[in-house]
Design a protein around this motif. Sequence first.
Motif, PDB file in Angstrom:
ATOM      1  N   PRO A 146       2.857  -2.702  18.386  1.00  0.00           N
ATOM      2  CA  PRO A 146       2.352  -3.580  17.328  1.00  0.00           C
ATOM      3  C   PRO A 146       1.974  -2.779  16.075  1.00  0.00           C
ATOM      4  O   PRO A 146       1.772  -1.561  16.147  1.00  0.00           O
ATOM      5  N   MET A 147       1.845  -3.472  14.961  1.00  0.00           N
ATOM      6  CA  MET A 147       1.621  -2.815  13.663  1.00  0.00           C
ATOM      7  C   MET A 147       0.197  -2.960  13.154  1.00  0.00           C
ATOM      8  O   MET A 147      -0.120  -2.521  12.061  1.00  0.00           O
ATOM      9  N   GLN A 148      -0.652  -3.641  13.949  1.00  0.00           N
ATOM     10  CA  GLN A 148      -1.993  -4.002  13.479  1.00  0.00           C
ATOM     11  C   GLN A 148      -2.801  -2.797  12.989  1.00  0.00           C
ATOM     12  O   GLN A 148      -3.638  -2.915  12.092  1.00  0.00           O
ATOM     13  N   PHE A 149      -2.528  -1.616  13.563  1.00  0.00           N
ATOM     14  CA  PHE A 149      -3.292  -0.425  13.176  1.00  0.00           C
ATOM     15  C   PHE A 149      -3.203  -0.143  11.677  1.00  0.00           C
ATOM     16  O   PHE A 149      -4.088   0.472  11.087  1.00  0.00           O
ATOM     17  N   LEU A 150      -2.125  -0.653  11.045  1.00  0.00           N
ATOM     18  CA  LEU A 150      -1.962  -0.398   9.603  1.00  0.00           C
ATOM     19  C   LEU A 150      -3.055  -1.091   8.786  1.00  0.00           C
ATOM     20  O   LEU A 150      -3.443  -0.617   7.720  1.00  0.00           O
ATOM     21  N   SER A 151      -3.561  -2.210   9.304  1.00  0.00           N
ATOM     22  CA  SER A 151      -4.591  -2.956   8.562  1.00  0.00           C
ATOM     23  C   SER A 151      -5.840  -2.106   8.382  1.00  0.00           C
ATOM     24  O   SER A 151      -6.399  -2.039   7.281  1.00  0.00           O
ATOM     25  N   SER A 152      -6.286  -1.444   9.461  1.00  0.00           N
ATOM     26  CA  SER A 152      -7.516  -0.650   9.323  1.00  0.00           C
ATOM     27  C   SER A 152      -7.252   0.643   8.553  1.00  0.00           C
ATOM     28  O   SER A 152      -8.038   1.019   7.682  1.00  0.00           O
ATOM     29  N   ILE A 153      -6.124   1.293   8.841  1.00  0.00           N
ATOM     30  CA  ILE A 153      -5.840   2.541   8.102  1.00  0.00           C
ATOM     31  C   ILE A 153      -5.743   2.252   6.603  1.00  0.00           C
ATOM     32  O   ILE A 153      -6.220   3.024   5.772  1.00  0.00           O
ATOM     33  N   CYS A 154      -5.109   1.129   6.261  1.00  0.00           N
ATOM     34  CA  CYS A 154      -4.913   0.798   4.838  1.00  0.00           C
ATOM     35  C   CYS A 154      -6.067  -0.027   4.271  1.00  0.00           C
ATOM     36  O   CYS A 154      -6.038  -0.413   3.098  1.00  0.00           O
ATOM     37  N   GLN A 155      -7.077  -0.279   5.119  1.00  0.00           N
ATOM     38  CA  GLN A 155      -8.282  -1.007   4.686  1.00  0.00           C
ATOM     39  C   GLN A 155      -7.953  -2.366   4.056  1.00  0.00           C
ATOM     40  O   GLN A 155      -8.437  -2.699   2.979  1.00  0.00           O
ATOM     41  N   TYR A 214       9.157  11.811  10.433  1.00  0.00           N
ATOM     42  CA  TYR A 214       9.352  11.428   9.028  1.00  0.00           C
ATOM     43  C   TYR A 214       8.125  10.724   8.455  1.00  0.00           C
ATOM     44  O   TYR A 214       7.959  10.670   7.242  1.00  0.00           O
ATOM     45  N   LEU A 215       7.263  10.198   9.321  1.00  0.00           N
ATOM     46  CA  LEU A 215       6.062   9.530   8.796  1.00  0.00           C
ATOM     47  C   LEU A 215       5.132  10.533   8.113  1.00  0.00           C
ATOM     48  O   LEU A 215       4.283  10.147   7.316  1.00  0.00           O
ATOM     49  N   GLU A 216       5.308  11.822   8.434  1.00  0.00           N
ATOM     50  CA  GLU A 216       4.530  12.847   7.720  1.00  0.00           C
ATOM     51  C   GLU A 216       5.367  13.612   6.706  1.00  0.00           C
ATOM     52  O   GLU A 216       4.853  14.089   5.707  1.00  0.00           O
ATOM     53  N   VAL A 218       0.869  -1.178   0.000  1.00  0.00           N
ATOM     54  CA  VAL A 218       0.000   0.000   0.000  1.00  0.00           C
ATOM     55  C   VAL A 218       0.908   1.230   0.000  1.00  0.00           C
ATOM     56  O   VAL A 218       1.614   1.491   0.987  1.00  0.00           O
ATOM     57  N   ALA A 219       0.914   1.948  -1.116  1.00  0.00           N
ATOM     58  CA  ALA A 219       1.759   3.148  -1.237  1.00  0.00           C
ATOM     59  C   ALA A 219       0.947   4.350  -0.767  1.00  0.00           C
ATOM     60  O   ALA A 219      -0.069   4.693  -1.366  1.00  0.00           O
ATOM     61  N   ILE A 220       1.393   4.938   0.313  1.00  0.00           N
ATOM     62  CA  ILE A 220       0.625   6.033   0.942  1.00  0.00           C
ATOM     63  C   ILE A 220       1.258   7.380   0.614  1.00  0.00           C
ATOM     64  O   ILE A 220       2.415   7.638   0.961  1.00  0.00           O
ATOM     65  N   HIS A 221       0.450   8.227  -0.033  1.00  0.00           N
ATOM     66  CA  HIS A 221       0.913   9.559  -0.399  1.00  0.00           C
ATOM     67  C   HIS A 221       0.042  10.626   0.268  1.00  0.00           C
ATOM     68  O   HIS A 221       0.467  11.763   0.468  1.00  0.00           O
ATOM     69  N   SER A 222      -1.184  10.241   0.604  1.00  0.00           N
ATOM     70  CA  SER A 222      -2.155  11.175   1.168  1.00  0.00           C
ATOM     71  C   SER A 222      -1.658  11.721   2.515  1.00  0.00           C
ATOM     72  O   SER A 222      -1.282  10.957   3.411  1.00  0.00           O
ATOM     73  N   ASP A 223      -1.691  13.062   2.649  1.00  0.00           N
ATOM     74  CA  ASP A 223      -1.253  13.690   3.904  1.00  0.00           C
ATOM     75  C   ASP A 223      -2.103  13.209   5.070  1.00  0.00           C
ATOM     76  O   ASP A 223      -1.600  12.977   6.171  1.00  0.00           O
ATOM     77  N   ASP A 224      -3.395  13.050   4.797  1.00  0.00           N
ATOM     78  CA  ASP A 224      -4.298  12.644   5.864  1.00  0.00           C
ATOM     79  C   ASP A 224      -3.964  11.226   6.359  1.00  0.00           C
ATOM     80  O   ASP A 224      -3.914  10.976   7.568  1.00  0.00           O
ATOM     81  N   VAL A 225      -3.705  10.320   5.410  1.00  0.00           N
ATOM     82  CA  VAL A 225      -3.393   8.938   5.814  1.00  0.00           C
ATOM     83  C   VAL A 225      -2.037   8.897   6.525  1.00  0.00           C
ATOM     84  O   VAL A 225      -1.864   8.210   7.532  1.00  0.00           O
ATOM     85  N   LYS A 226      -1.069   9.658   6.002  1.00  0.00           N
ATOM     86  CA  LYS A 226       0.256   9.684   6.655  1.00  0.00           C
ATOM     87  C   LYS A 226       0.135  10.182   8.102  1.00  0.00           C
ATOM     88  O   LYS A 226       0.782   9.657   9.016  1.00  0.00           O
ATOM     89  N   LYS A 227      -0.729  11.192   8.298  1.00  0.00           N
ATOM     90  CA  LYS A 227      -0.936  11.740   9.644  1.00  0.00           C
ATOM     91  C   LYS A 227      -1.496  10.660  10.576  1.00  0.00           C
ATOM     92  O   LYS A 227      -1.039  10.511  11.710  1.00  0.00           O
ATOM     93  N   GLN A 228      -2.459   9.899  10.058  1.00  0.00           N
ATOM     94  CA  GLN A 228      -3.040   8.808  10.868  1.00  0.00           C
ATOM     95  C   GLN A 228      -1.968   7.778  11.228  1.00  0.00           C
ATOM     96  O   GLN A 228      -1.903   7.306  12.359  1.00  0.00           O
ATOM     97  N   VAL A 229      -1.131   7.435  10.237  1.00  0.00           N
ATOM     98  CA  VAL A 229      -0.070   6.447  10.502  1.00  0.00           C
ATOM     99  C   VAL A 229       0.860   6.982  11.584  1.00  0.00           C
ATOM    100  O   VAL A 229       1.215   6.277  12.533  1.00  0.00           O
ATOM    101  N   ARG A 230       1.243   8.247  11.458  1.00  0.00           N
ATOM    102  CA  ARG A 230       2.159   8.821  12.448  1.00  0.00           C
ATOM    103  C   ARG A 230       1.545   8.799  13.844  1.00  0.00           C
ATOM    104  O   ARG A 230       2.205   8.393  14.819  1.00  0.00           O
ATOM    105  N   GLU A 231       0.272   9.228  13.927  1.00  0.00           N
ATOM    106  CA  GLU A 231      -0.373   9.293  15.250  1.00  0.00           C
ATOM    107  C   GLU A 231      -0.404   7.916  15.913  1.00  0.00           C
ATOM    108  O   GLU A 231      -0.052   7.777  17.085  1.00  0.00           O
TER     109      GLU A 231
END
Length: 224
Positions: free
Chosen positions: A176-185, A118-120, A72-85
């Motif tokens: 843990p990394m599980q949060f990536l599953s929901s953010i990345c759907q 750097y995640l943002e 999942v290639a993430i470019h969206s500022d909004d998604v990057k912000k969620q990943v960082r948080e």
Amino acid sequence: MQQHDSAPLNDFIEYPQSEMLERSAEFLDHMKRRHSIRSFSDRAVPKEIIENCIKTAGTAPSGANHQPWHFVAIHSDDVKKQVREHAELHEQGFYDGRAGDEWLEALKPLGTDASKPYLEHAPWLIAIFSQKKGGVNTEEKKTNYYVHESVGIATGMLITALHNAGLATLTHTPKPMQFLSSICQRPDNERPYMLIITGYPAEDATIPAHAQIKKDLGEISSFL
Ligand SMILES: Cc1cc2nc3c(=O)[nH]c(=O)nc-3n(C[C@H](O)[C@H](O)[C@H](O)COP(=O)(O)O)c2cc1C
């Protein structure tokens, strides 16, 4: 060999051995310039470059050729912000003690902590997912084999392709990394495997001295 459909190998390139030696040495020099960095510029990187690097990763060998990965290639500022948080929240607990003394001690020379700006800042994050079930056709639900090994090889090839394209990378494994599953759907049969941050290095990017210590050939290999 058992009867199976096949095609002639017609894209193998044979080089004279002197050229092989040169190519292997040049590639070694090239790869020595790959470094994990933790400070990225926000300079844009065209999507097509990322697509080519993911396509390169997709050529990796895999158990029964099931290709048990999704990028999942993430470019969206909004998604990057969620990943960082989410990553910073989890990493705070990790650095506050969940990691245990030995792990935290091992990380000290790298200077890492729970803060992940750097995640943002980086133009692209690539979240890699592994698939327990699948098959050579995406819609299949067969058992996948050697999933961890296959996705590890594809990830190495992705990092190499990004470096080859002229981009810097960081391999990040928030725990843990599980949060990536929901953010990345991503569906239930997939597990987040790794997060690759990529882009241009910030002007003040540094490399920890600890990371520059690489074992020499005698330590990492034996020839019988
Ligand atoms: C599986 C794996 C997980 C890693 N996780 C992190 C991470 O979560 N955060 C980080 O800053 N670096 C992480 N790294 C990067 C390593 O610290 C780095 O590869 C190592 O220090 C060697 O530096 P080099 O990549 O520049 O050779 C990870 C590397 C690997 C292979």
